[in-house]
Scaffold this active site. Structure first.
Site, PDB file in Angstrom:
ATOM      1  N   ARG A 157       0.820  -1.217   0.000  1.00  0.00           N
ATOM      2  CA  ARG A 157       0.000   0.000   0.000  1.00  0.00           C
ATOM      3  C   ARG A 157       0.858   1.272   0.000  1.00  0.00           C
ATOM      4  O   ARG A 157       0.339   2.367  -0.056  1.00  0.00           O
ATOM      5  CB  ARG A 157      -0.922   0.010   1.230  1.00  0.00           C
ATOM      6  N   ARG A 161       7.317   6.286  -5.699  1.00  0.00           N
ATOM      7  CA  ARG A 161       7.504   7.443  -6.584  1.00  0.00           C
ATOM      8  C   ARG A 161       8.481   7.059  -7.702  1.00  0.00           C
ATOM      9  O   ARG A 161       9.574   6.575  -7.405  1.00  0.00           O
ATOM     10  CB  ARG A 161       8.078   8.620  -5.817  1.00  0.00           C
ATOM     11  N   ARG A 241      -1.272   5.828  22.197  1.00  0.00           N
ATOM     12  CA  ARG A 241       0.159   5.553  22.155  1.00  0.00           C
ATOM     13  C   ARG A 241       0.827   6.863  22.547  1.00  0.00           C
ATOM     14  O   ARG A 241       0.386   7.945  22.128  1.00  0.00           O
ATOM     15  CB  ARG A 241       0.541   5.143  20.730  1.00  0.00           C
ATOM     16  N   ARG A 272      13.216   8.558  15.794  1.00  0.00           N
ATOM     17  CA  ARG A 272      13.686   9.681  14.982  1.00  0.00           C
ATOM     18  C   ARG A 272      14.614  10.563  15.799  1.00  0.00           C
ATOM     19  O   ARG A 272      14.517  10.617  17.029  1.00  0.00           O
ATOM     20  CB  ARG A 272      12.538  10.593  14.552  1.00  0.00           C
ATOM     21  N   GLU A 297      13.302  10.836  19.706  1.00  0.00           N
ATOM     22  CA  GLU A 297      11.877  10.522  19.933  1.00  0.00           C
ATOM     23  C   GLU A 297      11.730   9.026  20.201  1.00  0.00           C
ATOM     24  O   GLU A 297      12.134   8.210  19.374  1.00  0.00           O
ATOM     25  CB  GLU A 297      11.085  10.935  18.685  1.00  0.00           C
ATOM     26  N   TYR A 345      -6.042  11.179  14.501  1.00  0.00           N
ATOM     27  CA  TYR A 345      -4.852  11.952  14.131  1.00  0.00           C
ATOM     28  C   TYR A 345      -5.238  12.963  13.054  1.00  0.00           C
ATOM     29  O   TYR A 345      -5.801  12.593  12.017  1.00  0.00           O
ATOM     30  CB  TYR A 345      -3.737  11.032  13.588  1.00  0.00           C
ATOM     31  N   ASP A 347      -3.524  16.279  10.880  1.00  0.00           N
ATOM     32  CA  ASP A 347      -2.475  17.262  10.661  1.00  0.00           C
ATOM     33  C   ASP A 347      -3.046  18.628  11.006  1.00  0.00           C
ATOM     34  O   ASP A 347      -4.266  18.812  11.059  1.00  0.00           O
ATOM     35  CB  ASP A 347      -2.005  17.223   9.196  1.00  0.00           C
TER      36      ASP A 347
HETATM   37  C1  LIG Z   1       4.541  13.618  17.060  1.00  0.00           C
HETATM   38  C2  LIG Z   1       3.594  14.429  16.227  1.00  0.00           C
HETATM   39  C3  LIG Z   1       4.078  15.171  15.167  1.00  0.00           C
HETATM   40  C4  LIG Z   1       3.205  15.923  14.389  1.00  0.00           C
HETATM   41  N1  LIG Z   1       3.706  16.612  13.311  1.00  0.00           N
HETATM   42  C5  LIG Z   1       2.875  17.312  12.542  1.00  0.00           C
HETATM   43  C6  LIG Z   1       3.355  17.998  11.385  1.00  0.00           C
HETATM   44  O1  LIG Z   1       4.545  17.948  11.059  1.00  0.00           O
HETATM   45  N2  LIG Z   1       2.474  18.714  10.640  1.00  0.00           N
HETATM   46  C7  LIG Z   1       1.144  18.773  10.955  1.00  0.00           C
HETATM   47  O2  LIG Z   1       0.396  19.430  10.235  1.00  0.00           O
HETATM   48  N3  LIG Z   1       0.658  18.150  12.048  1.00  0.00           N
HETATM   49  C8  LIG Z   1       1.482  17.414  12.838  1.00  0.00           C
HETATM   50  N4  LIG Z   1       0.997  16.765  13.947  1.00  0.00           N
HETATM   51  C9  LIG Z   1      -0.425  16.938  14.306  1.00  0.00           C
HETATM   52  C10 LIG Z   1      -0.645  18.188  15.189  1.00  0.00           C
HETATM   53  O3  LIG Z   1       0.035  18.020  16.414  1.00  0.00           O
HETATM   54  C11 LIG Z   1      -2.150  18.355  15.403  1.00  0.00           C
HETATM   55  O4  LIG Z   1      -2.781  18.599  14.174  1.00  0.00           O
HETATM   56  C12 LIG Z   1      -2.517  19.519  16.321  1.00  0.00           C
HETATM   57  O5  LIG Z   1      -1.829  19.463  17.533  1.00  0.00           O
HETATM   58  C13 LIG Z   1      -4.001  19.438  16.595  1.00  0.00           C
HETATM   59  O6  LIG Z   1      -4.389  20.556  17.362  1.00  0.00           O
HETATM   60  P1  LIG Z   1      -5.569  20.421  18.404  1.00  0.00           P
HETATM   61  O7  LIG Z   1      -5.952  21.795  18.757  1.00  0.00           O
HETATM   62  O8  LIG Z   1      -6.606  19.508  17.882  1.00  0.00           O
HETATM   63  O9  LIG Z   1      -4.942  19.623  19.639  1.00  0.00           O
HETATM   64  P2  LIG Z   1      -3.821  20.001  20.697  1.00  0.00           P
HETATM   65  O10 LIG Z   1      -2.678  20.668  20.032  1.00  0.00           O
HETATM   66  O11 LIG Z   1      -3.553  18.767  21.469  1.00  0.00           O
HETATM   67  O12 LIG Z   1      -4.545  21.073  21.616  1.00  0.00           O
HETATM   68  C14 LIG Z   1      -5.539  20.705  22.547  1.00  0.00           C
HETATM   69  C15 LIG Z   1      -5.378  21.571  23.773  1.00  0.00           C
HETATM   70  O13 LIG Z   1      -6.490  21.366  24.648  1.00  0.00           O
HETATM   71  C16 LIG Z   1      -6.003  21.439  25.989  1.00  0.00           C
HETATM   72  N5  LIG Z   1      -6.991  20.795  26.838  1.00  0.00           N
HETATM   73  C17 LIG Z   1      -7.316  19.488  26.904  1.00  0.00           C
HETATM   74  N6  LIG Z   1      -8.302  19.294  27.801  1.00  0.00           N
HETATM   75  C18 LIG Z   1      -8.617  20.507  28.305  1.00  0.00           C
HETATM   76  C19 LIG Z   1      -9.570  20.966  29.258  1.00  0.00           C
HETATM   77  N7  LIG Z   1     -10.423  20.118  29.871  1.00  0.00           N
HETATM   78  N8  LIG Z   1      -9.624  22.281  29.550  1.00  0.00           N
HETATM   79  C20 LIG Z   1      -8.772  23.163  28.952  1.00  0.00           C
HETATM   80  N9  LIG Z   1      -7.853  22.778  28.032  1.00  0.00           N
HETATM   81  C21 LIG Z   1      -7.784  21.474  27.704  1.00  0.00           C
HETATM   82  C22 LIG Z   1      -4.672  20.726  25.911  1.00  0.00           C
HETATM   83  O14 LIG Z   1      -3.840  21.073  27.004  1.00  0.00           O
HETATM   84  C23 LIG Z   1      -4.119  21.237  24.580  1.00  0.00           C
HETATM   85  O15 LIG Z   1      -3.349  22.416  24.739  1.00  0.00           O
HETATM   86  C24 LIG Z   1       1.835  15.960  14.706  1.00  0.00           C
HETATM   87  C25 LIG Z   1       1.341  15.203  15.778  1.00  0.00           C
HETATM   88  C26 LIG Z   1       2.211  14.416  16.505  1.00  0.00           C
HETATM   89  C27 LIG Z   1       1.650  13.551  17.590  1.00  0.00           C
END
Ligand SMILES: Cc1cc2nc3c(=O)[nH]c(=O)nc-3n(C[C@H](O)[C@H](O)[C@H](O)COP(=O)(O)OP(=O)(O)OC[C@H]3O[C@@H](n4cnc5c(N)ncnc54)[C@H](O)[C@@H]3O)c2cc1C
Length: 360
Positions: A157, A161, A241, A272, A297, A345, A347
């Site tokens: 899958r 390229r 995870r 990484r 990481e 998940y 982005d």
């Molecule tokens: C290792 C890793 C690498 C990544 N790399 C990329 C990348 O290169 N490019 C990309 O586009 N995306 C990447 N992502 C995805 C990116 O992290 C997410 O798209 C983004 O963080 C999502 O934002 P969010 O607001 O949904 O969640 P979050 O960033 O998790 O924000 C949620 C917030 O809510 C707060 N919260 C939770 N519960 C409560 C509560 N009860 N009261 C008040 N606050 C609360 C938390 O503290 C947190 O600050 C990556 C993800 C991971 C895991």
């Protein structure tokens, strides 16, 4: 709560986008963030000595092909045009990902042309060798499963390229904010109708939402935390995870010559190494400094209380999520989103897209 028309819980990219939209449509918004700082998992810290921007929760590269999302973020920050490339280290040699002509020709010592590589990779011996070198060990570390349990058919899958394009993402809009990621969040929330309180958690007790000590009554609540936490784990824990990061300051100008190298062998405990200065090639001073910051990481099992990173998608977690969603649907003033709320998940661009699509 008086003088507030909506509460946003969580100042990640989803919550900040929702808060901005609400404020621009005339609503007075209270943003509460459980952590002491805004930005969610995109939060960075600038090393005071070197000026290197450290991504606290792992490397984040903004990339999108969604014009509305690109237009939206560009209202707040300008991007540096960084194009992401990922290298893979296997048995002492370094290869360009993704799977394409550069990787295949180096790995097999061939000089295949664009027209030849796809057929070459259809040969079971070749695809099995690539799977064993670049996917088996990495995937086993990522998900905490023995290498022999990783399904070899996943290689079928993985798109091949048929060119030397080593750009990791296909999206034509890419980059890192010139002024740093934190500035994106600060500017999103910089609006006269937005009040931000960090170190404050949204809670739900006996049918009532609270922010800090204040009951929210029927004020609309936009929540981007996990549903099981909100509802006191009443149906059980949604499994995740997790990751562990080890940051190291080194007395050398350049450690690995690029921002991310994947370590694909199962025996290497980390997946990484990130080297952050490479995300800002335009920052001449940080590039030239005789120091660098790297971060290893390590994937890890998740236990309640650990930082949740990747949802575990299986039959029982889907069933559990369904029960929490049914519970959430009972509260007409509650809107749930983001990667934690959605248990998915996303982005960054997809989080913004979802926040822009909400009818507010
Ligand atoms: C290792 C890793 C690498 C990544 N790399 C990329 C990348 O290169 N490019 C990309 O586009 N995306 C990447 N992502 C995805 C990116 O992290 C997410 O798209 C983004 O963080 C999502 O934002 P969010 O607001 O949904 O969640 P979050 O960033 O998790 O924000 C949620 C917030 O809510 C707060 N919260 C939770 N519960 C409560 C509560 N009860 N009261 C008040 N606050 C609360 C938390 O503290 C947190 O600050 C990556 C993800 C991971 C895991």
């Amino acid at each position: 709560m008086q003088n507030i028309d909506a509460v946003v819980a969580g100042a990640g990219i989803w919550g900040c986008t929702v808060a901005r939209r609400l404020a621009e449509s005339g609503r007075r918004v209270l943003v509460v963030e459980r952590r002491e700082a805004i930005g969610g998992n995109v939060r960075c810290e600038t090393d005071p000595e070197t000026g290197i921007e450290i991504h606290l929760y792992g490397s984040h590269i903004f990339h999108t092909h969604i014009p509305e999302v690109w237009d939206f973020v560009n209202r707040f920050v300008k991007f540096n045009g960084y194009q992401h490339k990922v290298l893979a280290r296997y048995k002492g040699k370094t290869y360009f990902l993704p799977l394409g002509l550069a990787l295949v020709n180096k790995f097999f010592g061939t000089e295949l042309s664009p027209g030849e590589v796809e057929a070459f990779m259809k040969d079971e011996t070749h695809s099995a060798a690539v799977f064993d070198a670049f996917f088996r060990g990495y995937t086993s570390k990522q998900w905490g499963r023995p290498p022999e349990e990783i399904d070899p058919s996943i290689i079928k899958r993985v798109p091949v390229r048929s060119n030397y394009d080593v750009n990791y993402f296909n999206d034509y809009n890419q980059g890192i904010p010139l002024s740093g990621y934190n500035s994106l969040f600060e500017r999103l929330l910089d609006h006269p109708s937005i009040t931000v309180r960090t170190g404050v958690e949204l809670r739900f007790e006996d049918g009532v939402f609270f922010a800090g000590g204040d009951s929210l009554g029927n004020v609309p609540v936009y929540y981007s935390g996990p549903l099981d936490v909100l509802f006191g784990y009443r149906f059980g824990h949604l499994p995740w995870r997790s990751l562990r990061f080890e940051t190291e300051w080194l007395d050398m100008r350049d450690y690995q010559g690029t921002s991310v190298v994947n370590y694909t062998e199962a025996e290497v405990p980390y997946t990484r190494i990130h080297e952050f200065k490479h995300y800002h090639p335009e920052n001449a001073a940080a590039m030239a400094t005789a120091k660098t910051v790297i971060m290893r990481e390590y994937p890890s099992d998740w236990r309640p209380g650990d930082e949740p990173y990747y949802p575990i998608d299986n039959e029982s977690s889907r069933a559990l999520l369904g029960r929490y969603r049914e519970e959430a649907a009972k509260y007409t003033n509650l809107v749930v989103g983001g990667r934690l709320g959605g248990y998915k998940y996303y982005d960054m661009d997809r989080s913004i897209e979802a926040a822009l699509a909400l009818s507010l």
